[in-house]
Design an enzyme around this catalytic site. Sequence first.
Site, PDB file in Angstrom:
ATOM      1  CB  SER A  29      -0.923   0.013   1.221  1.00 44.73           C
ATOM      2  OG  SER A  29      -0.173  -0.098   2.410  1.00 44.73           O
ATOM      3  CG  HIS A  45     -41.846  18.885 -15.781  1.00 40.45           C
ATOM      4  ND1 HIS A  45     -41.847  17.542 -15.525  1.00 40.45           N
ATOM      5  CD2 HIS A  45     -42.743  19.419 -14.907  1.00 40.45           C
ATOM      6  CE1 HIS A  45     -42.736  17.267 -14.575  1.00 40.45           C
ATOM      7  NE2 HIS A  45     -43.291  18.395 -14.176  1.00 40.45           N
ATOM      8  CB  SER A  55     -13.392  24.006 -29.735  1.00 40.41           C
ATOM      9  OG  SER A  55     -13.224  23.152 -30.837  1.00 40.41           O
ATOM     10  CE  LYS A 107     -18.775  24.339 -28.885  1.00 36.17           C
ATOM     11  NZ  LYS A 107     -18.181  23.036 -29.125  1.00 36.17           N
ATOM     12  CG  ASN A 163     -16.636  24.183 -25.357  1.00 36.41           C
ATOM     13  OD1 ASN A 163     -17.640  24.615 -25.915  1.00 36.41           O
ATOM     14  ND2 ASN A 163     -15.635  23.602 -26.007  1.00 36.41           N
ATOM     15  CD  GLU A 166     -19.084  20.083 -21.190  1.00 36.65           C
ATOM     16  OE1 GLU A 166     -19.695  19.464 -22.055  1.00 36.65           O
ATOM     17  OE2 GLU A 166     -18.085  20.797 -21.448  1.00 36.65           O
ATOM     18  CE1 TYR A 222      -6.816  -3.944   8.562  1.00 35.33           C
ATOM     19  CE2 TYR A 222      -5.715  -6.008   8.032  1.00 35.33           C
ATOM     20  CZ  TYR A 222      -5.969  -4.679   7.753  1.00 35.33           C
ATOM     21  OH  TYR A 222      -5.382  -4.082   6.676  1.00 35.33           O
ATOM     22  CD  GLN A 282      -3.170  -2.782   1.353  1.00 35.15           C
ATOM     23  OE1 GLN A 282      -2.657  -3.419   2.267  1.00 35.15           O
ATOM     24  NE2 GLN A 282      -2.726  -2.826   0.120  1.00 35.15           N
TER      25      GLN A 282
END
Lengths: 458, 458, 458, 458
Positions: free
Chosen positions: C22, C155, C276, C282, C284, C289, C316, C321
């Site tokens: 780990s 809506h 873009s 564009k 954006n 997003e 455990y 982990q």
Amino acid sequence: MSHIRKRLSKPATESVVKYTSSLPFDRRLYRHDIAGSIAHARMLAKQGIIHQEDADTIIKGLTDISREIKQGEFEFKAELEDIHMAIEAMLFELVGDVAGKLHTARSRNDQIALDMRLFTKEATTETLARLRQLQQSLVEMAEGNKEVVMPGYTHLQPAQPVLLAHHLLAYFEMLQRDVERFNDALKRTDVMPLGSGALAGVAYDIDRNFVARELGFNRVSQNSMDAVSDRDFVIEYTAAAGICMMHLSRLAEEVILWSSAGFDFIELDDAYATGSSIMPQKKNADVAELARGKAGRIYGNLVALLTVMKALPLSYNRDLQEDKEALFDSVDTLLASLEVFSGMIASLKIKKENMERAAGRDYILATDLADYLVSKGETFRNAHGITAGLVGYATEKGKALNQLGLSEYKRFSPLFKNDVLSISTKSSISARNITGGTAPQQVKKALAKAKKIIGEPD
Amino acid sequence: MSHIRKRLSKPATESVVKYTSSLPFDRRLYRHDIAGSIAHARMLAKQGIIHQEDADTIIKGLTDISREIKQGEFEFKAELEDIHMAIEAMLFELVGDVAGKLHTARSRNDQIALDMRLFTKEATTETLARLRQLQQSLVEMAEGNKEVVMPGYTHLQPAQPVLLAHHLLAYFEMLQRDVERFNDALKRTDVMPLGSGALAGVAYDIDRNFVARELGFNRVSQNSMDAVSDRDFVIEYTAAAGICMMHLSRLAEEVILWSSAGFDFIELDDAYATGSSIMPQKKNADVAELARGKAGRIYGNLVALLTVMKALPLSYNRDLQEDKEALFDSVDTLLASLEVFSGMIASLKIKKENMERAAGRDYILATDLADYLVSKGETFRNAHGITAGLVGYATEKGKALNQLGLSEYKRFSPLFKNDVLSISTKSSISARNITGGTAPQQVKKALAKAKKIIGEPD
Amino acid sequence: MSHIRKRLSKPATESVVKYTSSLPFDRRLYRHDIAGSIAHARMLAKQGIIHQEDADTIIKGLTDISREIKQGEFEFKAELEDIHMAIEAMLFELVGDVAGKLHTARSRNDQIALDMRLFTKEATTETLARLRQLQQSLVEMAEGNKEVVMPGYTHLQPAQPVLLAHHLLAYFEMLQRDVERFNDALKRTDVMPLGSGALAGVAYDIDRNFVARELGFNRVSQNSMDAVSDRDFVIEYTAAAGICMMHLSRLAEEVILWSSAGFDFIELDDAYATGSSIMPQKKNADVAELARGKAGRIYGNLVALLTVMKALPLSYNRDLQEDKEALFDSVDTLLASLEVFSGMIASLKIKKENMERAAGRDYILATDLADYLVSKGETFRNAHGITAGLVGYATEKGKALNQLGLSEYKRFSPLFKNDVLSISTKSSISARNITGGTAPQQVKKALAKAKKIIGEPD
Amino acid sequence: MSHIRKRLSKPATESVVKYTSSLPFDRRLYRHDIAGSIAHARMLAKQGIIHQEDADTIIKGLTDISREIKQGEFEFKAELEDIHMAIEAMLFELVGDVAGKLHTARSRNDQIALDMRLFTKEATTETLARLRQLQQSLVEMAEGNKEVVMPGYTHLQPAQPVLLAHHLLAYFEMLQRDVERFNDALKRTDVMPLGSGALAGVAYDIDRNFVARELGFNRVSQNSMDAVSDRDFVIEYTAAAGICMMHLSRLAEEVILWSSAGFDFIELDDAYATGSSIMPQKKNADVAELARGKAGRIYGNLVALLTVMKALPLSYNRDLQEDKEALFDSVDTLLASLEVFSGMIASLKIKKENMERAAGRDYILATDLADYLVSKGETFRNAHGITAGLVGYATEKGKALNQLGLSEYKRFSPLFKNDVLSISTKSSISARNITGGTAPQQVKKALAKAKKIIGEPD
């Protein structure tokens, strides 16, 4: 008290009976259970394991039970654990002790595996039919609006003009992958598990292939311990359904957007819209909204199934009972969604003018300008930079590109000539004339292919 | 045709009606819906928005409808969209046009938000009661087996001896966190949304605090657009339920393991076990297995709800209708699981000797040997190394640690003295005498605390 | 070879070392690990379990290691299993055998539980700070645009006019619930587990409360077996993060919609937008997003954690982990998202005229007409029906409501009087003058409350 | 500042750059990106869209960059948004302005779709190879222990004796379905998207099939809008990986159970086990535990991906960037898990005697007694009841079934004859002699089939 509890000294408490009973939901497997039992009885007789007349009696009894359930005359007893027990108990009532012979060379572990596979095969077939139906609606709508131009979006910003038909066929492609995926899943569902017994196989000279043939299966399972504990086919159906509902949720999103005031590209047919209890002017895309939400439900079912199976040791464990409601709900949700979408899409009213007007705005032809410069010898990256400057200039002046004069163009590059003024939405679309592109010629080809795929005349 | 469709020129198709109707599942909200409507009518009259006699008529009508539904005499009409519409339609039938006044200053958007909150509050209260009940079963089982020693496991390997009571109280702690979590969630559920209208608030001089008091709410919502589109409380209940079912799945796993032949630590009461249809000797922990599986179902509901809410613009969207079945199923599943677990745990037969025998094997006192060396001045890491060597030696000789002589011990460290031979399961357990440790004294304290928490006499 | 493998005759294969290590991700816990070790050493000395000078040496060594890691001078050895081992190995190098005393009365099982709790507490505190920051951005934007009117949607259809400030404050409410939720989760995180040993508690006379005080914990854990296997706090943080990211995904959706051509309500600051590569025109909302997408990531982490814990027997198990990466990713994602949203919202340019123009269209005042009729004595349901007819009529005529004359109104109900003509967007908003409503007076109050909550001057 | 920002007046803030950059993770796509670019350049030259010498320069530059990255000599600039930009920027440095021609007839939207497909194809091929490897380990272990008998379990209760080889081959079957599933998914991955441009197709006379052939694709995509926004293939890989990890989690659970003290059926090879830092006697199945936990991680990735795609309108949206880490993590996790499992299974030490001893206990032959009675003419249900009584009697007497005398048998049914005494574990296993059953003859056949499938000599 059911036979199953024979060694146990006292009945299950009421809360346990309720907790463990699957009858409230597995009763819908009655047809599959009975079909499986009939094939099993027939095989037992054929192999001489039970007498033919006993088999006949059993089959007659099962047929009667099936009819009664179908007609709603069957009384399901709450204390019975599951559909197998409910039918068996009724069979004992109808035909007496001979009913006891049906369970020979069979366990509920392989029986429920069989029922689930029969159900899933049937559900998959129906799913495929409804996918075709929705593909057909898309194709028809595309066909009927072949000339309609609309803005193609990236990042929900108008990017380049496209044909509406091209946009709709994108969904045809998605659904076609769904069709393939369900067909592939079907191969792994189409495996007959009976004969696996509780886990180790049965100690009778049975004919598994006979049963498979009787029930229309393509293969028999190859390892009994796997066969009674395998629910891959349930998960695989649900995963495919999850992807398919994701596709529908995308289409739903567009139906909602397109019918919102900001876009106003389509009008829903009244039969596929709902109103508001407080705002009489509203016409809401509730069907699309619900479908969008129902994607969550199938995702949830998929998670439920995967979680159930995680770290289960072999072979059968009662956790497996949790496969049913998740599958049933996934099938019901997907089938209903496909059905309403077919109707909703088929009945859409396209607001052609609004689409086309939107396609003519917002510097949507900027890419075409850049491509123009490339065709005159500029590198793509420079062309991109020049066009960006031009758009910045036009924005500042508050002019559309087609309101700019050649001299203004020339300020940004000497490569601009008079023909730049003939760049239009139409020329833009026509130029994308490669397989998969939006040019009318390509869309026509794509429509022809699509119709062939769904078996329609070109 | 419902009023809602008034502007629409034709009825929804049958498939749309079926797809959009929530009546099959939201009918269980009838009590909450009617309670909300009665409080609303009372407030409208108090504020002079409708006449007192109209309110009285409406309230009388609603009370009658409530009784009829309770007694199963109410006929739900399939074509009605939801429980609100079903009750309203009936109210029109019962009291005539005055029914139309009830919807003043209210929208279905705030109405369903109210119903869901009333339901969730009630469900949370019941959940808390059943958590207490299961905590009680654990405490009683711990209390009744206070001396029983068993192996404590890590990695499913016997690691150190512990008291069974200590092990059981670990689950008490988990459930106590669940209690706290549900109580915290309740604070955010206990908010009265009525008055939010469809989204912007209502244009009447209503008294929201009066309605809140009537219905036993602690607060009123502070933003109408949030109030009609907030389902956090549904998700939060389900997330807490997911964690709680995870705890139950862990307890279930141990019940399954402990009643398996390899462990044989417990025997399930017959009322909480099931048999096998083909293997008469089996006594299966089906209840525990089902609960283990049902964790998946609540995880799935949580995913469904989170997915539904993802990226929904304000305010109300029909996607929100998908909140109901996921919540109802989570509540039903959790309540039923808590109930059967209370009984299952309370009726467990502990096989004390088997537990204790297992606790005496497998070099389970190795840690105590290392601790012994530390107490004689060795560093912990060296002590660990010496003990590891010793265990290796004993394994090779096929001897248990208490079968080794002092001279054998001394080969590994001169620090070993005669008192090493008195290390035992009992001494090991007693030595862990700190808050939260397994020493009998600590477990006694923990039991006393636990009983205080659940309101039992010490 | 690590001490841990002492009884094992051969080293783990390389693939196993890589699979089980780990260190690549838990190294970020080094500060928490060292803080815990220092407190532990201090306590061991105070209790006379180790000598004060040994403790001092150890603490000095740990302090040096911490500085080295911070400065990037520490070389993590790939073959070491985890951060505990890495630091311990270095401590041996730095201070020699006395390092071996640090592990007295401690196991890696309670050590990692401590580290994770310290990390989660810190993460929660930072999360709360960033939530406040985003709330502040919302309040400032609302404050600075107090008069701006926009369409309120249900809506995604314009339903009733609202104040932009009211809309923004809906998100303030959501985030306020997030604040409360993280605070509640914090209570269950703020528990000190050290002293639980591997599972049964430790056999030394330690002072757990001293360690808790040293590290700023409010409580000590009450059951050692629970303490080493409890990851509720990790799940609870992630569930709260999931709900919070869901809120952000909704705000993200609106930012995307509002900056799309169909709405054109806002313009993103260039610092929060991207262009873009192929379409220079564009602008954006990539940040929004991405955040919308990243909701999925936290949902996924939540599912991962719940799945990991499902059916794990005490105490455990190495499965635990898997808690780390899911938590770390959730924390990083949420913190980064909150940060960019604060800036993005604070720098939005509101296109006031576009919002107001949209609020004046689409029969958005229909509800007000119905309310008008109710105020004249009509029942709500009739009023709704009349208004629906009126809207139908106007739609057909292609007129806005304010283009209708009184005589046209009167065709639908005699209750319409001259004052109906004064119904306006403004009157509509002002009428919703109840707690939580969109009337300017209410929004002003809500803003004042909000500022008080986040500690700003009114 | 990148070209992409050209129209934007100021740079993105640092937090936005960090938030939106995919370079930290998409850099691993460099090989695929460069391969795609080379094929694209070659095609552009072939079609006369750019000059051959320009293509040659570009290809030479790309080849150099690829080598540099491979050798770790490439310096990725943090401010570049993604791998495409990083490579393009370097190409400009290496070959100058001609680099700008590479982007002709291509967008990052179709470029990243291509890279992801190339990556997924490669990952799938590697996954298939490792599945074969694990199947081989299972077959070898089965082959090498063909005679070993063990208890077959249902509900974790010994139910019927089976061959260990039969049990292991159940996992072979699961993995074989995985193989089929990944192969099916591969068909839908093996589609070449380049030429789709940003969304509408490109306005150049390109040869898509040439590019497909160059890169080894089987098909070209059929709709540009679908092609740039389709991530089905990513989801489908992850769904298949989820099912496969579920299978591994089941195998993991059995490895953990079988190596626990209660079962003691196997011993892990030291190279696949870990020890305990505090309990030197422990030998833990950490590898299996981790794999069990890692199932959660892939489930989580699947949920993340499905959530990302939910309700995304066409075509490209930045949310799609979230596809990468989820996929990469799924691939890495699955490949590593398959690898360690192959080694772990291949090196298991089977404790044959313990397995066989366990198979001889616990009335495990009860089903065989019932079958015996059926063979003598009893109905199955009666036979079941009689056997249940017999087991109850034996339990009470504390006798195993083979310790009962014939007279005791006869008390329960006159059909019992002397031959009942010859029922044994061995006879039980041999009797299950049907396809998929555990009889040695069937297992031999199954092994032969398995070896054929994985291409080994019989």
